[in-house]
Design an enzyme around this catalytic site. Sequence first.
Site, PDB file in Angstrom:
ATOM      1  N   THR A 125       0.817  -1.217   0.000  1.00  0.00           N
ATOM      2  CA  THR A 125       0.000   0.000   0.000  1.00  0.00           C
ATOM      3  C   THR A 125       0.855   1.273   0.000  1.00  0.00           C
ATOM      4  O   THR A 125       1.972   1.270   0.527  1.00  0.00           O
ATOM      5  CB  THR A 125      -0.895  -0.009   1.266  1.00  0.00           C
ATOM      6  OG1 THR A 125      -1.448   1.284   1.476  1.00  0.00           O
ATOM      7  CG2 THR A 125      -0.107  -0.366   2.529  1.00  0.00           C
ATOM      8  N   ASP A 126       0.293   2.344  -0.535  1.00  0.00           N
ATOM      9  CA  ASP A 126       0.989   3.649  -0.481  1.00  0.00           C
ATOM     10  C   ASP A 126       1.184   4.121   0.962  1.00  0.00           C
ATOM     11  O   ASP A 126       2.034   4.970   1.241  1.00  0.00           O
ATOM     12  CB  ASP A 126       0.232   4.713  -1.301  1.00  0.00           C
ATOM     13  CG  ASP A 126      -1.232   4.902  -0.916  1.00  0.00           C
ATOM     14  OD1 ASP A 126      -1.678   4.288   0.069  1.00  0.00           O
ATOM     15  OD2 ASP A 126      -1.928   5.660  -1.621  1.00  0.00           O
ATOM     16  N   GLU A 127       0.378   3.560   1.881  1.00  0.00           N
ATOM     17  CA  GLU A 127       0.441   4.035   3.274  1.00  0.00           C
ATOM     18  C   GLU A 127       1.784   3.736   3.930  1.00  0.00           C
ATOM     19  O   GLU A 127       2.121   4.346   4.949  1.00  0.00           O
ATOM     20  CB  GLU A 127      -0.692   3.434   4.099  1.00  0.00           C
ATOM     21  CG  GLU A 127      -2.042   3.770   3.517  1.00  0.00           C
ATOM     22  CD  GLU A 127      -3.162   3.858   4.531  1.00  0.00           C
ATOM     23  OE1 GLU A 127      -2.903   3.728   5.727  1.00  0.00           O
ATOM     24  OE2 GLU A 127      -4.304   4.062   4.097  1.00  0.00           O
ATOM     25  N   TYR A 150      -1.792  -0.287  11.196  1.00  0.00           N
ATOM     26  CA  TYR A 150      -1.997  -1.046   9.949  1.00  0.00           C
ATOM     27  C   TYR A 150      -0.808  -0.875   9.009  1.00  0.00           C
ATOM     28  O   TYR A 150      -0.225  -1.844   8.530  1.00  0.00           O
ATOM     29  CB  TYR A 150      -3.295  -0.581   9.257  1.00  0.00           C
ATOM     30  CG  TYR A 150      -3.300  -0.861   7.765  1.00  0.00           C
ATOM     31  CD1 TYR A 150      -3.499  -2.160   7.301  1.00  0.00           C
ATOM     32  CD2 TYR A 150      -3.070   0.156   6.827  1.00  0.00           C
ATOM     33  CE1 TYR A 150      -3.463  -2.439   5.926  1.00  0.00           C
ATOM     34  CE2 TYR A 150      -3.040  -0.113   5.464  1.00  0.00           C
ATOM     35  CZ  TYR A 150      -3.238  -1.405   5.021  1.00  0.00           C
ATOM     36  OH  TYR A 150      -3.195  -1.681   3.680  1.00  0.00           O
ATOM     37  N   LYS A 154       2.094  -3.512   7.355  1.00  0.00           N
ATOM     38  CA  LYS A 154       2.330  -3.692   5.913  1.00  0.00           C
ATOM     39  C   LYS A 154       3.796  -3.397   5.576  1.00  0.00           C
ATOM     40  O   LYS A 154       4.410  -4.073   4.743  1.00  0.00           O
ATOM     41  CB  LYS A 154       1.398  -2.806   5.080  1.00  0.00           C
ATOM     42  CG  LYS A 154      -0.068  -3.191   5.123  1.00  0.00           C
ATOM     43  CD  LYS A 154      -0.356  -4.595   4.620  1.00  0.00           C
ATOM     44  CE  LYS A 154      -0.281  -4.720   3.111  1.00  0.00           C
ATOM     45  NZ  LYS A 154      -0.599  -6.120   2.656  1.00  0.00           N
TER      46      LYS A 154
END
Length: 341
Positions: A125-127, A150, A154
Site C-alpha cells: 500500500t501507499d500508506e 496497519y 504492511k
Amino acid sequence: MRTILVTGGAGFIGSHLVRYLLQQPGVRVVNLDALTYAGELQRLSELEGEPRYVFVHGRIEDEELVAQVCRRYEVEGIINCAAQTHVDRSILRADAFVETNVRGTYALLQVARQQRLRRFLQLSTDEVYGEASEGFRYAEDSPLQPSSPYAATKAAADHLVSAFVRTYGVPAFIVRSCNVYGPYQFPEKLIPMSICNALCDEPIPLYGDGLQRREWLYVEDLCRALWLLYERAEPGRVYNVSSQEERSNLEVVQAILQLLGKPQELIRPVPDRPGHDRRYAMESQRVAALGWRAEVPFAEGLQRTVRWYIEHRPWWERLRAAEYAQYRRQWYEGYLHSGQR
Ligand code: DAU
C-alpha cells in the site's frame, strides 16, 4: 495449466483478481481465504462448478496448510492479497494485523522459499510511505515511514519480502497500490460507507476537515496491473500503482451525494482519527514502463460503483447488520468521540 495461489481471494480486491485471472487462458486459481468478517464467498458465487477454480478455507499464518495446498495443486506462484486492511480497526487493536499481515506473509514466504515457487507478488500500500507533502509524489525507492498500526504491519511485511529476496533468492516483488474502490467493497471503507449511509438517509462521518487527499483507483485497473506485474515484474523490485486521480475526502463524499440526489447536509464532521495522514501520492513509472496506465476515470468508476450498490442492496444490508454494526458503534459512537488516545 498454470496454478496460481491467490490468498484473500474472498476479499474485495482478491475476489476481483480471482475473476480476472480466470479470464486468462490456461490459468487455474486456488483461493485460500480465512473468511474473516471481510471475506465473503458470495462475491464469487458465479464460479461454483468452474473446474479451474478451487477454494480452500484457511489462514495464511498456517504454514503447514499453505505448504500442503501448494504441493497438492502444484502451485507455481503466490499473489498475497490476504490482509487485515482497515486502518481505523488497527487503531482500536492491531493484534490481528500483526498476525495476518506480518506472520502470515512470513509463512507464505517460507513456503515460497522451501518449494522454490516461481513468483511471489506481495500486495502492499501507499500508506507505508507515510504522509506525502503537497506537490511531492513518492517513488519506489522512497523511505518507509508508516503512521498507523496497519501501515506499520504492511511495511514490516514489505521488509520481510525484501529480506527473503536478498537472503534466499525468493523471486518476490512488492506492489504498492493507492486507494482502490469498486463493487463488492466492504461497507466500512469511505466510498461504500458513504453510498450505503446516504441510501439509508444516515449521516456520513467525515474525519476532521475532510481535506485529506487520496488517489483513487478502480479495482479492475488494479487487477490489470497485478496480472501484468505477475508476468513481467523483476524479482526484488517495488512497483507503485497509482491513478493520479487525487481527490479530497470531502470532494469524494460530495460527488457521491450528488450522484444519488441526496442532500449535502448528510455530511457530518466528526473528530479526526489519530495519526491521520493528510495526503498520499505516488509516481508509478515502473508499471507505466511496462505499458500500464489507469483506464477508468474517477467520475466513471464512481458512477459504476454507485449504480452497483443501488442494485445490490441486500448484499451490503446483510453485512451492515452483522459484525459491522457492533464495530460501527464501538468506533464512531465510542472511540472517536471519547478523546481517548
Ligand atoms: O491508501 C491505500 C489504503 O486505502 C489501503 O492500504 C487500506 O487497506 C485501505 O483501507 C485504504 O485506507 P484508508 O484509510 O485510506 O481507507 P478508507 O476508505 O477507510 O478512508 C479513506 C479516507 O476517508 C481516509 O482519509 C479516512 C477518511 N474517512 C474514512 C472513513 C471510514 C472518513 O473521513 N470517514 C470515515 O468514516
